[in-house]
Scaffold this active site. Sequence first.
Site, PDB file in Angstrom:
ATOM      1  N   ASN A 121       8.735   7.003  -0.096  1.00  0.00           N
ATOM      2  CA  ASN A 121       9.399   6.426  -1.262  1.00  0.00           C
ATOM      3  C   ASN A 121       9.102   7.338  -2.445  1.00  0.00           C
ATOM      4  O   ASN A 121       8.014   7.300  -3.006  1.00  0.00           O
ATOM      5  CB  ASN A 121       8.848   5.008  -1.492  1.00  0.00           C
ATOM      6  CG  ASN A 121       9.483   4.329  -2.689  1.00  0.00           C
ATOM      7  OD1 ASN A 121      10.331   4.901  -3.371  1.00  0.00           O
ATOM      8  ND2 ASN A 121       9.065   3.107  -2.951  1.00  0.00           N
ATOM      9  N   GLU A 171       7.986  -4.054   3.309  1.00  0.00           N
ATOM     10  CA  GLU A 171       9.137  -3.170   3.117  1.00  0.00           C
ATOM     11  C   GLU A 171       9.001  -1.901   3.961  1.00  0.00           C
ATOM     12  O   GLU A 171       9.979  -1.438   4.540  1.00  0.00           O
ATOM     13  CB  GLU A 171       9.297  -2.840   1.630  1.00  0.00           C
ATOM     14  CG  GLU A 171       9.762  -4.051   0.843  1.00  0.00           C
ATOM     15  CD  GLU A 171       9.767  -3.843  -0.662  1.00  0.00           C
ATOM     16  OE1 GLU A 171       8.689  -3.951  -1.271  1.00  0.00           O
ATOM     17  OE2 GLU A 171      10.837  -3.594  -1.227  1.00  0.00           O
TER      18      GLU A 171
END
Length: 406
Positions: A9, A375
């Site tokens: 990310n 996530e």
Amino acid sequence: MSTTVLVINCGSSSIKYALVSERREDRIFGLAENLGSVEARIKGITVGGEPLELSIPHADHEKALETILSRLSQYNPQAIGHRVVHGGSLTKAERLTPEIIQRIREATPLAPLHNPAHLVGIEATMRLFPELPQVAVFDTAFHQTMPAHAYRYAVPKFLYTDHNVRRYGFHGTSHAYVSERGSELAGSLKQGGWLTAHLGNGSSTCAIWNGESVDTSMGLTPLEGLVMGTRSGDVDPSLHTFLASNLGWDIYKIDKMLNSQSGLLGLSGLSNDMRTLIEASEQGNEDATLAIEVFCYRLAKSLAALSCGLPRLDGLFFTGGIGENSAYIREKTLSYLPHFGFNFSKEKNDSLKRGTEGRIDNGTGPQIWVVPTDEEGRIAKETSAVVESELGATPAKKSELETAIA
Ligand code: AMP
């Protein structure tokens, strides 16, 4: 999921990473931060659970990714999954190809802070590890099942047809994971109508019918909807005109105020952190008390509004740093929803261990659960599904992946 996936990310000066394999307990994760500065470093947890801190002065994204991958190569990651905030009209996780990268670039005006940083990371990993299959998993994709009456704004049609102005929704990987896991815990296996409240520094709600998002609180950007750490959530759109005409503010100043100086921070004048506000409120700070009240009331209002998207309400899932850890915020929010028929159990709510799964109602009426989000796990699962389906479907690509695994 049999593939070991490195989940990445990328932010503008940071990279969060997690190496995800079948067993959640085996996960390795960390954060490269202050990239581009003398203080650039990697902080993380090794496979043995030991803390790791590594100074990488002046490292950029590419150098940091190279360092991260070289430390993880012994675990043989077989694919890379990139979290991408905005996928525009893309409806599912996609293998990264020049065409998909171009689609991510085209969605940049819709996520100007996030997508450029993701692209830096994607381009660096493609250069560094061309042999590894790479997949983009979009925060927006889960919400692409919303009906037009939920995603259209009541503005002139050409803004939608010519400029893609519509509601997209975000936190999709979290809402997807939590609703799937939660409905599994509730014994309904993705069936029925559920509300999810993802409450962290960014917060959003979602209505899910038979496993598909039918409405969500965030819109064109992640600013719409709930009160968040520093984001205002919904305001009257005429606030912009008011501030411009009366205070002479330009659009950038207004945007910055609404994104970075508002929400819990703006209301309290103290902090964007819910823990700090709860402590301050306990000590009599009235602004902190009001910030918490506005947060909970507006959250309850959003849940009530989103329930209109569901033919039937089976229950509610709380998640995110606040939703998972704060019995106080859950109780206060539910106190604003007396007409929903929830049979809330204060005892179960108060005794639920922080960060664990658990049911907090008395067993009648719509169910209420706390479901810690995952996530990274969801991104890894979707990445793995794309890679494994390609293995099955395209023999030509099989050798490519096998080479990577070997
Ligand atoms: P996230 O963005 O999901 O990491 O969530 C961050 C938010 O969770 C911050 O506002 C924290 O203050 C909040 N948070 C974490 N633990 C607690 C807690 N025990 N009680 C209240 N808020 C918490």
